[in-house]
Design a protein around this motif. Structure first.
Motif, PDB file in Angstrom:
ATOM      1  N   LYS A 117       0.831  -1.209   0.000  1.00 31.33           N
ATOM      2  CA  LYS A 117       0.000   0.000   0.000  1.00 31.33           C
ATOM      3  C   LYS A 117       0.861   1.253   0.000  1.00 31.33           C
ATOM      4  O   LYS A 117       0.562   2.235  -0.691  1.00 31.33           O
ATOM      5  CB  LYS A 117      -0.936  -0.008   1.205  1.00 31.33           C
ATOM      6  N   ALA A 118       1.948   1.222   0.780  1.00 23.22           N
ATOM      7  CA  ALA A 118       2.830   2.389   0.812  1.00 23.22           C
ATOM      8  C   ALA A 118       3.493   2.617  -0.544  1.00 23.22           C
ATOM      9  O   ALA A 118       3.651   3.757  -0.989  1.00 23.22           O
ATOM     10  CB  ALA A 118       3.876   2.205   1.903  1.00 23.22           C
ATOM     11  N   SER A 119       3.869   1.524  -1.221  1.00 23.99           N
ATOM     12  CA  SER A 119       4.492   1.662  -2.532  1.00 23.99           C
ATOM     13  C   SER A 119       3.530   2.274  -3.547  1.00 23.99           C
ATOM     14  O   SER A 119       3.916   3.118  -4.360  1.00 23.99           O
ATOM     15  CB  SER A 119       4.987   0.299  -3.016  1.00 23.99           C
ATOM     16  N   LEU A 120       2.287   1.827  -3.526  1.00 27.64           N
ATOM     17  CA  LEU A 120       1.299   2.348  -4.472  1.00 27.64           C
ATOM     18  C   LEU A 120       0.954   3.810  -4.194  1.00 27.64           C
ATOM     19  O   LEU A 120       0.817   4.611  -5.124  1.00 27.64           O
ATOM     20  CB  LEU A 120       0.038   1.496  -4.412  1.00 27.64           C
ATOM     21  N   ARG A 121       0.826   4.164  -2.931  1.00 26.90           N
ATOM     22  CA  ARG A 121       0.417   5.530  -2.590  1.00 26.90           C
ATOM     23  C   ARG A 121       1.547   6.542  -2.777  1.00 26.90           C
ATOM     24  O   ARG A 121       1.278   7.723  -3.020  1.00 26.90           O
ATOM     25  CB  ARG A 121      -0.089   5.562  -1.146  1.00 26.90           C
ATOM     26  N   ASN A 122       2.772   6.077  -2.644  1.00 31.01           N
ATOM     27  CA  ASN A 122       3.899   6.997  -2.760  1.00 31.01           C
ATOM     28  C   ASN A 122       4.567   6.961  -4.138  1.00 31.01           C
ATOM     29  O   ASN A 122       5.590   7.635  -4.329  1.00 31.01           O
ATOM     30  CB  ASN A 122       4.951   6.667  -1.690  1.00 31.01           C
ATOM     31  N   HIS A 123       4.014   6.187  -5.065  1.00 32.09           N
ATOM     32  CA  HIS A 123       4.611   6.100  -6.407  1.00 32.09           C
ATOM     33  C   HIS A 123       4.464   7.427  -7.142  1.00 32.09           C
ATOM     34  O   HIS A 123       3.392   8.046  -7.124  1.00 32.09           O
ATOM     35  CB  HIS A 123       3.950   4.973  -7.221  1.00 32.09           C
ATOM     36  N   LYS A 124       5.544   7.876  -7.738  1.00 30.61           N
ATOM     37  CA  LYS A 124       5.530   9.137  -8.468  1.00 30.61           C
ATOM     38  C   LYS A 124       5.288   8.860  -9.948  1.00 30.61           C
ATOM     39  O   LYS A 124       5.905   7.978 -10.543  1.00 30.61           O
ATOM     40  CB  LYS A 124       6.856   9.862  -8.272  1.00 30.61           C
TER      41      LYS A 124
ATOM     42  N   LEU B 107       1.255   4.806 -12.794  1.00 29.07           N
ATOM     43  CA  LEU B 107       1.602   3.449 -12.365  1.00 29.07           C
ATOM     44  C   LEU B 107       2.075   2.637 -13.573  1.00 29.07           C
ATOM     45  O   LEU B 107       1.580   2.801 -14.697  1.00 29.07           O
ATOM     46  CB  LEU B 107       0.402   2.778 -11.721  1.00 29.07           C
TER      47      LEU B 107
END
Length: 610
Positions: free
Chosen positions: A544-551, A554
């Motif tokens: 979840k952290a990876s998806l929400r913080n992806h710049k 996707l």
């Protein structure tokens, strides 16, 4: 008057209610008594009153001349004087009918030494009341007429105080900090609040604590100190029965009081969480500018129930549940006030033989209470002083009422009354546990259950489960939390934990309470004893952290992992190069993550690596 020449005497100020003249330093204290207790305020005897035109008298001529005894002839002559003119603005009960004194008379079956005098009678001072007690007379301030009723010397304090129309907890409410037990962390000798109280610099407060811990009592003690010095007036309201218009009227009076008399107003709001957000906004500007000093009492968490803007203008004081030791001190003070002797103590230590004739002691039965009974009350009342005192009152009332004077023969000694532990248990039956399914205690207990199972403490887990179920919690709510716990904290360390929790939920749904309590207990103990693993919980949290913080956008799904149900999709390269794993006897080397995430291990990855 404030700027008198040094050495000169300030001119006296005339009271607008009774037309008496007082020194400037005493007029504020006198106005408090005159406005709040104008029934007993002494009237002016001057005939040359240059005040406003006379208004209609507050009482009729028939009501102003009650029958009095011959022993009070001097007071009777005072009571026959015509009532003083009262300004209409000070007539607080102008639209109220006469109060029936029958409902406030609780000593009518006893001979009265002096009957209630008229409303023009001088109010007895505290020194005179103390002198009356020194003469062996039990003095009670009558609730209806503010007159002093003296009971004969053979009337015991137990019967007098237990037959009142107020609960014992209200009658014995402490008036000083020395009588206030159980909250030393808040009002102890070296606390900040204690120093503020001593200096009369009272900030706006929010008192938060469980029922019966002393919130209302502390507010009245704070107000009492200010009223004695004449530095502030005290207004008490309850959010359960007060409208916003009434609050605005009180604030308007506070503004006038501050302008005319230079006095602040302490506004006490009981159950302040009952006001909604817009009603609480009414206090904001007036608390901000100091027009009123707000003291709010609440049993709910003010973080959720009080506006953040109002909360920032007040200091929150957390009052704890009363301990057993504090309850013991409160009960000992109560029995000492009632004149009840604790078994094991010498009765001569409780009675001053110089005040009462020993021959009169046998006209009423002596009342005793076992120390074990007091200890039982202290333990059963669950830190609620109100419940403890009222339970004591009920138990003593029942025992005193059962001892009829006619049981013993003429001239014989009445039997002593002993309040035992079984009488107290009957008078103080704890029918419920302090638990609110929609309040703070609900979330506190479920958090304690979850953390106890996580720590593999099976005894604590069972205890918190019992606290919730015995307090009336929905068993399905607990079962749902157990299903969540089985995956969050047990996980792959014991994969059978999840089926156990789901089965417990279904069983609770089938049979309900109270039969399902043992099912929940079994599941709780199983989960507490099970090995714990949070790797799945943490790994998914990393995803979840990876998806929400992806710049940026996707990454796309790799073409070989896409399905190709149509010819067009096959022509575009969907599913091209995909290796069907069952067709190979050995592990297949194939990429399953997008190109940007190749080599990513969410079980060991830290979101701070981004």
């Amino acid at each position: 008057m404030a700027s008198e020449v040094a050495g000169s005497v300030a001119e006296p100020v005339q009271c607008p209610v009774c037309f008496k003249e007082f020194a400037a330093s005493e007029i504020n204290f006198h106005l408090d008594r005159c406005l709040l207790n104008n029934d007993s305020c002494p009237t002016s005897t001057s005939k040359d009153m240059n005040g406003p035109p006379l208004k209609k008298p507050r009482i009729s001529s028939e009501a102003s001349s009650p029958t009095v005894s011959t022993t009070d002839s001097s007071e009777a002559r005072k009571s026959t004087a015509p009532p003083s003119p009262i300004f209409r603005m000070f007539q607080t009960n102008i639209n109220k009918g006469p109060v029936q004194s029958e409902r406030n008379t609780f000593l009518s079956n006893k001979p009265i030494a002096s009957t209630a005098v008229s409303k023009g009678t001088k109010r007895h001072s505290p020194d005179e009341m103390g002198a009356g007690k020194a003469m062996g007379q039990f003095c009670i301030d009558h609730p209806a007429s503010n007159t002093l009723i003296k009971t004969p010397r053979d009337t015991t304090p137990v019967r007098a105080l237990l037959n009142i129309d107020k609960p014992l907890a209200e009658k014995l409410r402490p008036t000083t900090l020395e009588e206030y037990f159980g909250q030393n962390k808040v009002v102890g000798e070296h606390t900040l609040l204690r120093s503020l109280l001593d200096s009369q610099e009272i900030p706006s407060l929010i008192l938060w604590g469980p029922p019966g811990c002393g919130k209302t009592t502390l507010a009245h003690i704070i107000a009492s100190g200010n009223k004695k010095r004449g530095t502030a007036r005290f207004v008490s309201l309850s959010a359960t029965s007060t409208s916003t218009n009434e609050v605005r009227e009180v604030i308007k009076q506070a503004q006038n009081e501050l302008k005319l008399m230079k006095r602040k107003t302490i506004l006490f709001i009981d159950e302040i969480h009952r006001f909604n957000k817009s009603q609480q906004d009414t206090f904001l500007p007036h608390v901000e500018c100091g027009t009123v000093t707000l003291i709010g009492a609440t049993t709910e968490n003010p973080s959720f129930q009080v506006n953040a803007a109002l909360l920032s203008r007040c200091r929150v004081l957390v009052l704890d549940k009363l301990s057993v030791e504090a309850m013991g001190l409160i009960l000992l003070r109560a029995v000492a006030t009632l004149g009840i002797s604790v078994l094991g103590e010498d009765l001569s230590d409780r009675i001053d033989q110089n005040e009462l004739d020993p021959t009169e002691l046998r006209s009423e039965p002596k009342v005793y209470i076992e120390q074990k009974a007091l200890d039982t009350i202290a333990h059963l009342c669950d830190g609620d002083a109100r419940a403890g005192l009222n339970g004591l009152q009920l138990a003593v009332q029942a025992r005193v009422g059962a001892a009829h004077p006619g049981q013993s023969g003429s001239g014989s000694t009445p039997h002593d009354i002993v309040v035992q532990e079984e009488h107290v248990k009957e008078g103080l039956q704890r029918s419920h546990i302090l638990y609110d399914k929609a309040g703070e205690e609900h979330y506190n207990c479920i958090s304690a259950l979850h953390k106890s199972m996580r720590g593999s403490h099976e005894n604590a887990s069972l205890y918190w489960l019992g606290r919730m179920l015995e307090g009336g919690e929905d068993p399905l709510y607990v079962a749902r939390r157990l299903v969540r716990f089985s995956s969050e904290d047990v996980g792959m360390a014991d994969p059978s934990a999840l089926p156990q929790a789901v089965s417990a939920f279904q069983a609770c749904h089938f049979i309900g309470m109270p039969e399902c309590e043992v099912i929940l207990a079994q599941c709780v103990v199983y989960l507490a004893r099970a090995p714990k693993s949070v790797e799945i919980y943490k790994a998914y949290g990393n995803v979840k952290a990876s998806l929400r913080n992806h710049k940026g956008p996707l990454p796309s799904v790799p073409l070989h992992l896409r399905n190709a149900p149509t010819k067009l999709m096959k022509d575009l390269g969907y599913a091209e190069g995909y290796k069907y794993n069952p067709a190979f006897s050995a592990p297949v080397e194939q990429d399953y993550l997008p190109e940007e995430l190749r080599g990513m291990d969410f079980f060991t990855w830290n979101p701070s690596d981004l």
